[in-house]
Design a protein around this motif. Structure first.
Motif, PDB file in Angstrom:
ATOM      1  N   VAL A  17      -1.398   1.309  -6.218  1.00  0.00           N
ATOM      2  CA  VAL A  17      -1.585   0.261  -5.598  1.00  0.00           C
ATOM      3  C   VAL A  17      -2.678  -0.541  -5.811  1.00  0.00           C
ATOM      4  O   VAL A  17      -4.283  -0.011  -6.591  1.00  0.00           O
ATOM      5  CB  VAL A  17      -1.903   1.579  -4.462  1.00  0.00           C
ATOM      6  CG1 VAL A  17      -1.958   0.821  -3.237  1.00  0.00           C
ATOM      7  CG2 VAL A  17      -0.434   2.096  -3.823  1.00  0.00           C
ATOM      8  N   GLN A  73      -5.272  -4.101  -3.876  1.00  0.00           N
ATOM      9  CA  GLN A  73      -5.558  -3.949  -2.860  1.00  0.00           C
ATOM     10  C   GLN A  73      -5.722  -5.275  -2.603  1.00  0.00           C
ATOM     11  O   GLN A  73      -7.062  -5.916  -4.144  1.00  0.00           O
ATOM     12  CB  GLN A  73      -6.528  -3.246  -2.248  1.00  0.00           C
ATOM     13  CG  GLN A  73      -6.855  -3.331  -1.284  1.00  0.00           C
ATOM     14  CD  GLN A  73      -7.539  -2.482  -0.083  1.00  0.00           C
ATOM     15  OE1 GLN A  73      -7.785  -1.412  -0.673  1.00  0.00           O
ATOM     16  NE2 GLN A  73      -7.029  -2.777   1.636  1.00  0.00           N
ATOM     17  N   THR A 116      -2.369  -5.513   0.750  1.00  0.00           N
ATOM     18  CA  THR A 116      -2.151  -4.348  -0.480  1.00  0.00           C
ATOM     19  C   THR A 116      -0.813  -4.152  -0.636  1.00  0.00           C
ATOM     20  O   THR A 116      -0.014  -4.446   0.027  1.00  0.00           O
ATOM     21  CB  THR A 116      -2.287  -3.337   0.362  1.00  0.00           C
ATOM     22  OG1 THR A 116      -3.828  -2.705   0.203  1.00  0.00           O
ATOM     23  CG2 THR A 116      -1.888  -1.641  -0.558  1.00  0.00           C
ATOM     24  N   TYR A 117      -0.624  -3.939  -2.184  1.00  0.00           N
ATOM     25  CA  TYR A 117       0.711  -4.468  -2.667  1.00  0.00           C
ATOM     26  C   TYR A 117       1.810  -3.270  -2.845  1.00  0.00           C
ATOM     27  O   TYR A 117       0.873  -2.408  -3.655  1.00  0.00           O
ATOM     28  CB  TYR A 117       0.856  -5.279  -4.042  1.00  0.00           C
ATOM     29  CG  TYR A 117       2.528  -4.697  -4.687  1.00  0.00           C
ATOM     30  CD1 TYR A 117       3.328  -5.854  -4.252  1.00  0.00           C
ATOM     31  CD2 TYR A 117       2.725  -4.568  -5.837  1.00  0.00           C
ATOM     32  CE1 TYR A 117       4.724  -5.713  -4.724  1.00  0.00           C
ATOM     33  CE2 TYR A 117       3.935  -4.745  -6.664  1.00  0.00           C
ATOM     34  CZ  TYR A 117       4.695  -5.168  -5.759  1.00  0.00           C
ATOM     35  OH  TYR A 117       5.804  -4.928  -6.272  1.00  0.00           O
ATOM     36  N   ALA A 118       2.287  -2.727  -1.938  1.00  0.00           N
ATOM     37  CA  ALA A 118       2.879  -1.431  -2.020  1.00  0.00           C
ATOM     38  C   ALA A 118       3.865  -1.100  -2.516  1.00  0.00           C
ATOM     39  O   ALA A 118       4.629  -0.154  -2.993  1.00  0.00           O
ATOM     40  CB  ALA A 118       3.496  -1.454  -0.744  1.00  0.00           C
ATOM     41  N   HIS A 144       7.396  -4.930  -1.431  1.00  0.00           N
ATOM     42  CA  HIS A 144       6.579  -4.857  -0.545  1.00  0.00           C
ATOM     43  C   HIS A 144       4.690  -4.864   0.101  1.00  0.00           C
ATOM     44  O   HIS A 144       4.109  -4.585  -1.044  1.00  0.00           O
ATOM     45  CB  HIS A 144       6.514  -3.115   0.292  1.00  0.00           C
ATOM     46  CG  HIS A 144       5.809  -2.592   1.499  1.00  0.00           C
ATOM     47  ND1 HIS A 144       5.671  -1.238   1.537  1.00  0.00           N
ATOM     48  CD2 HIS A 144       6.014  -3.329   2.412  1.00  0.00           C
ATOM     49  CE1 HIS A 144       5.208  -1.137   2.793  1.00  0.00           C
ATOM     50  NE2 HIS A 144       5.420  -2.218   3.231  1.00  0.00           N
ATOM     51  N   TYR A 145       4.847  -5.423   0.716  1.00  0.00           N
ATOM     52  CA  TYR A 145       2.961  -5.564   0.670  1.00  0.00           C
ATOM     53  C   TYR A 145       2.615  -5.336   2.331  1.00  0.00           C
ATOM     54  O   TYR A 145       3.332  -5.944   3.664  1.00  0.00           O
ATOM     55  CB  TYR A 145       2.808  -7.688   0.944  1.00  0.00           C
ATOM     56  CG  TYR A 145       3.291  -7.991  -0.421  1.00  0.00           C
ATOM     57  CD1 TYR A 145       2.324  -8.505  -2.100  1.00  0.00           C
ATOM     58  CD2 TYR A 145       4.602  -8.744  -0.514  1.00  0.00           C
ATOM     59  CE1 TYR A 145       3.474  -8.775  -2.782  1.00  0.00           C
ATOM     60  CE2 TYR A 145       5.413  -8.727  -1.789  1.00  0.00           C
ATOM     61  CZ  TYR A 145       4.119  -9.439  -2.876  1.00  0.00           C
ATOM     62  OH  TYR A 145       4.911  -9.679  -3.941  1.00  0.00           O
ATOM     63  N   ARG A 146       1.314  -5.234   2.466  1.00  0.00           N
ATOM     64  CA  ARG A 146       0.985  -4.511   3.656  1.00  0.00           C
ATOM     65  C   ARG A 146      -0.652  -5.280   3.823  1.00  0.00           C
ATOM     66  O   ARG A 146      -1.093  -5.273   2.911  1.00  0.00           O
ATOM     67  CB  ARG A 146       0.961  -2.750   3.590  1.00  0.00           C
ATOM     68  CG  ARG A 146       0.142  -2.511   4.681  1.00  0.00           C
ATOM     69  CD  ARG A 146       0.432  -0.729   5.129  1.00  0.00           C
ATOM     70  NE  ARG A 146       1.428   0.309   4.727  1.00  0.00           N
ATOM     71  CZ  ARG A 146       2.275   0.628   3.531  1.00  0.00           C
ATOM     72  NH1 ARG A 146       1.242   0.848   2.444  1.00  0.00           N
ATOM     73  NH2 ARG A 146       3.146   1.151   3.550  1.00  0.00           N
ATOM     74  N   ASP A 173       3.939  -5.533   7.659  1.00  0.00           N
ATOM     75  CA  ASP A 173       4.150  -4.744   7.292  1.00  0.00           C
ATOM     76  C   ASP A 173       5.095  -6.048   6.158  1.00  0.00           C
ATOM     77  O   ASP A 173       6.278  -5.844   7.618  1.00  0.00           O
ATOM     78  CB  ASP A 173       4.749  -3.883   7.000  1.00  0.00           C
ATOM     79  CG  ASP A 173       3.750  -2.700   6.651  1.00  0.00           C
ATOM     80  OD1 ASP A 173       3.738  -2.044   5.667  1.00  0.00           O
ATOM     81  OD2 ASP A 173       3.672  -1.924   8.004  1.00  0.00           O
TER      82      ASP A 173
END
Length: 286
Positions: free
Chosen positions: A3, A5, A177-179, A191-193, A228
């Motif tokens: 993960v 960030q 954060t790249y999830a 997925h990016y959060r 998200d």
């Protein structure tokens, strides 16, 4: 899974905003196959995962403009005082003209005992048109709302977050954060959060979106909007979920707005109503 960030500017801030009348909220579902095309020349593509997440999110709105039209499904879920209300919508949107047509269905508890016809909403830069609005508006008339005058910039008031505004909000991402990678409706997505800052998004937005986002930046008590976002290998937004929280004199209101996009390349034609079709009378309150 590693993960990663990324921070840009201040840290994550809690979301609190002024309550807006009539908000409703989302839950996302699954969709059928996508008809969108890959790279036009069929050449090998660089995965968006190789780029800085802040750069990928900053280009998401531009990638949608390049794609043109798309089909969309929306969901908006509001929770207040232990009560939840969900409104769903389905339609199509043209990111080049920033116009769209979405049919919004109210749940029975929001539609009233005698039921309510689905509300047809036309989205345009700076404006929202609603038919079957109720509240004393004739069924054959439209209500026009200047979204630059709304405290939320029509991010939640209409029960649908304007697709372009949802994408442009990502330009304000300040903590991401790249999830990781997953699959959505048969399409590989990244997925990016993170948290978007409304003021920053408004300053970076296209001229057509700047007024509404600027109104939201001024109207919300706190600019931070957690999100998200799921983007495909071409950097096109496939799904985004925003979380809004409003503080008012009553219980705190939480709104989750979800947008899904598919069928890229779809021709979308939206004809705005003539002036004589727009209702100018009083709208019944309560």
């Amino acid at each position: 899974m590693v993960v990663q960030q990324y921070r840009d500017g201040g840290g994550v801030r809690a979301v609190r905003a002024l309550a807006v009348a009539g908000v409703i909220a989302v839950a996302a579902g699954c969709f059928g196959g996508d008809e969108g095309r890959g790279a036009a020349d069929g050449s090998a593509r660089r995965s968006v995962a190789a780029d800085r997440p802040l750069d990928v999110l900053g280009r998401a709105a531009d990638a949608l403009v390049e794609a043109g039209g798309a089909e969309t499904r929306t969901s908006m879920e509001t929770a207040a005082g232990g009560t939840r209300v969900t409104i769903r919508g389905q339609g199509a949107y043209d990111f080049r003209t920033q116009t769209g047509r979405i049919k919004v269905v109210l749940p029975e508890e929001a539609a009233g005992g005698d039921g309510h016809r689905p509300i047809t909403e036309l989205l345009a830069p700076g404006a929202l048109y609603m038919k079957n609005r109720g509240a004393g508006v004739p069924h054959d008339k439209w209500v026009r709302i200047d979204t630059t005058t709304l405290k939320d910039g029509n991010l939640v008031t209409g029960g649908v977050t304007d697709p372009m505004a949802a994408a442009e909000l990502l330009r304000g991402a300040a903590d991401v954060t790249y999830a990781g990678k997953s699959e959505l409706a048969g399409v590989t997505v990244h997925h990016y959060r993170g948290v978007a800052d409304l003021g920053r998004a408004a300053r970076a937005a296209s001229p057509q979106s700047r007024g509404a986002l600027g109104a939201a930046a001024k109207g919300f008590s706190v600019d931070a909007v957690p999100f998200d976002a799921y983007l495909d290998e071409d950097g096109r937004l496939r799904k985004v979920r925003h979380r809004f929280t409003f503080s008012s004199e009553g219980p705190e209101v939480s709104v989750v707005s979800t947008l899904l996009l598919y069928g890229f390349g779809l021709p979308v034609t939206v004809t705005l109503p003539d002036e004589d079709a727009i209702y100018t009378g009083a709208i019944r309150q309560g």
